[in-house]
Write a protein that holds these residues in place. Structure first.
Motif, short mmCIF file in Angstrom:
data_model
loop_
_atom_site.label_atom_id
_atom_site.label_comp_id
_atom_site.label_asym_id
_atom_site.label_seq_id
_atom_site.Cartn_x
_atom_site.Cartn_y
_atom_site.Cartn_z
N LEU A 60 -0.76 -6.15 -8.93
CA LEU A 60 -2.32 -6.70 -8.45
C LEU A 60 -3.05 -5.63 -8.85
O LEU A 60 -3.38 -4.26 -8.05
N LEU A 62 -6.14 -3.89 -7.29
CA LEU A 62 -6.49 -4.51 -5.39
C LEU A 62 -7.82 -3.80 -4.92
O LEU A 62 -8.05 -2.54 -4.78
N TYR A 94 -0.91 -7.44 -0.14
CA TYR A 94 -0.52 -6.57 -1.21
C TYR A 94 -0.34 -5.10 -2.02
O TYR A 94 0.55 -5.31 -2.34
N VAL A 97 3.06 -5.38 -1.88
CA VAL A 97 3.71 -5.58 -3.15
C VAL A 97 3.56 -4.65 -3.95
O VAL A 97 4.80 -4.19 -4.45
N ASN A 98 3.10 -3.71 -4.05
CA ASN A 98 2.78 -2.87 -5.09
C ASN A 98 3.90 -2.49 -5.04
O ASN A 98 4.48 -1.23 -5.46
N MET A 156 -8.66 -12.76 -4.70
CA MET A 156 -7.01 -11.43 -5.42
C MET A 156 -6.66 -12.32 -7.11
O MET A 156 -5.52 -11.91 -7.34
N HIS A 198 3.66 -13.31 -6.49
CA HIS A 198 2.59 -13.26 -5.30
C HIS A 198 1.71 -13.86 -5.12
O HIS A 198 0.52 -13.72 -4.92
N GLY A 263 6.69 -11.21 -1.60
CA GLY A 263 5.55 -10.91 -1.90
C GLY A 263 4.43 -12.33 -1.71
O GLY A 263 3.06 -11.87 -2.10
#
Length: 449
Positions: A60, A62, A94, A97-98, A156, A198, A263
């Motif tokens: 994503l 960010l 996030y 998550v990445n 987001m 996500h 996520g």
């Protein structure tokens, strides 16, 4: 001409580089071809690089916490502390998550390449796994809890759903299973499982699934209170859940997909009526006798929630395991008249701007006087409905005007003043020429202060 006789014609060689088994450490031979260990490592490196590129593509975009906070300022009035807390929490979520996407790509389904193993050996934090942090929002109704979560999802650019905790029941009982939340998130992502994994889920009315006073007053199993909390534990923490694409899990032969909830960011909100009394009882302990020290700190209900602890939430009726999965706690302040007036006019999608756009579609310029804005805000504050009640007041004020206006000719403007909001008057219509319409028509167009 003599022929050169070679005695190594039958020696196995790598089909990629042509080296023999004497020139490499290991040669894997198959029925029709062979490959050496050097070429295997080269292929693994190529595949790992492609996986890293795919992970970077799936990662994503960010924005920094400051950028998130600036974007929230465009749509949310006040709540500065809550906006900063949420900006940091969303950024960290996030970012994790990445990181996991990148680590999963480097691992290559559990098979790391030589470069990955070397990097892991040199990195003391390589084996550290960042835990998931969900968010708990506390505050009275109408302060913008749902609006904050929806705006975060918009910033987001991830799928977003709003779920009501009061409709959920424990698995096996009549009502919605917790997996129905994930099903709705999957639909919001247009069936794309990767996007849904996500997304952001706002779970409203969480305080309604608490066991009041820590006891179950029902003689039967508490399937909509403590049972729902227990059912939510796994998806809040992160698990691979089986989600039906249509219908429910109770439906036979329904197709399902597997969703990883690590996520997914869960934002839980509630008014938590009565929590302030629990906090006051803890902070208000005082000594007896002459000259006893009162230790209540004189905090009002708006500030008393800032002193909340996990023990207070547990006494309110939330399970300790449930509280532990909501480590980020943010308290939203009750909106005063000035805040509500700002909500009406300042945000990019302010209510007054929305109604002005509706009227502009009919070629009419809608104007609210400053006194009218204050009157609307004061009415909402007096009703105790917060920002949630502003639209109802505007609808009541403009209902008759919106009913008659499309059938009227020559009207170019509508002016709403405090009398129209209070009900002692009606919105005034502005026309370019003489008018024959009723209810407060201004015969000649004029500027309104």
């Amino acid at each position: 001409m003599s022929k050169v006789i070679r005695f190594d014609d039958d020696t196995p060689r790598c089909a990629f580089c042509g080296k023999s088994e004497r020139q490499v450490k290991r040669l894997v031979t198959g029925p029709a071809a062979s490959i050496c260990d050097e070429c295997v490592e080269l292929c693994v490196g190529i595949i790992a690089e492609e996986r890293r590129q795919d992970a970077d593509a799936d990662a994503l975009a960010l924005p920094t916490p400051e950028r998130i906070d600036e974007a929230l300022d465009r749509y949310v009035v006040g709540q500065e502390s809550a906006k900063r807390t949420l900006s940091v929490a969303v950024y960290n979520h996030y970012k994790r998550v990445n990181m996991e996407l990148r680590e999963r790509a480097e691992a290559g389904d559990g098979q790391e390449d030589a470069i990955g193993r070397a990097a892991r050996a040199s990195d003391p934090l390589a084996d550290v796994r960042v835990a998931k942090s969900n968010i708990l929002l506390l505050g009275p109704t109408g302060v913008g809890k749902t609006h904050l979560a929806a705006t975060l999802a918009q910033i987001m650019r991830v799928p977003f759903v709003i779920a009501d905790a009061t409709t959920l029941t424990e698995a096996g009982y009549v009502g919605d299973d917790v997996e129905s939340i994930l099903q709705r998130l999957l639909k919001a992502a247009d069936g794309d499982v990767a996007r849904a994994e996500h997304g952001i889920v706002y779970l409203d009315e969480v305080d309604k699934i608490a066991r009041k006073s820590g006891e179950n007053t029902s003689l039967t199993r508490d399937v909509s209170g403590e049972g729902v909390q227990q059912a939510l534990l796994k998806i809040l923490e992160g698990t691979v859940a089986t989600v039906p694409t249509e219908g429910s899990r109770k439906t036979r032969d329904s197709e399902s997909v597997r969703m990883d909830t690590r996520g997914i960011l869960f934002v839980c909100g509630g008014a938590f009526v009565g929590l302030a009394d629990i906090i006051r009882a803890r902070l208000g302990a005082h000594e007896s006798g002459f000259g006893a020290a009162w230790r209540d700190r004189d905090l009002d209900d708006g500030r008393i929630l800032d002193e909340v602890t996990p023990e207070d939430l547990a006494e309110f009726g939330l399970l300790p395991e449930f509280i532990g999965r909501l480590p980020v706690v943010s308290v939203l302040d009750e909106l005063g008249v000035d805040d509500l007036a700002a909500v009406l006019t300042e945000p990019a999608d302010a209510l007054t701007k929305q109604y002005r756009k509706l009227f502009a579609e009919d070629g009419v310029d809608l104007t609210f006087t400053d006194a009218a804005v204050r009157a609307i805000a004061a009415t909402a504050a007096g009703q105790g409905t917060g920002a949630r009640g502003l639209r109802a007041i505007l609808e009541r004020t403009l209902r008759d005007t919106m009913f008659r206006l499309p059938s009227m000719d020559g009207v170019t403007g509508v002016v709403v003043d405090a009398d129209a909001v209070d009900g002692t008057g009606r919105p005034r219509l502005v026309c370019d020429g003489a008018a024959t319409q009723d209810f407060g028509v201004v015969g000649v167009r004029r500027a309104v202060a």
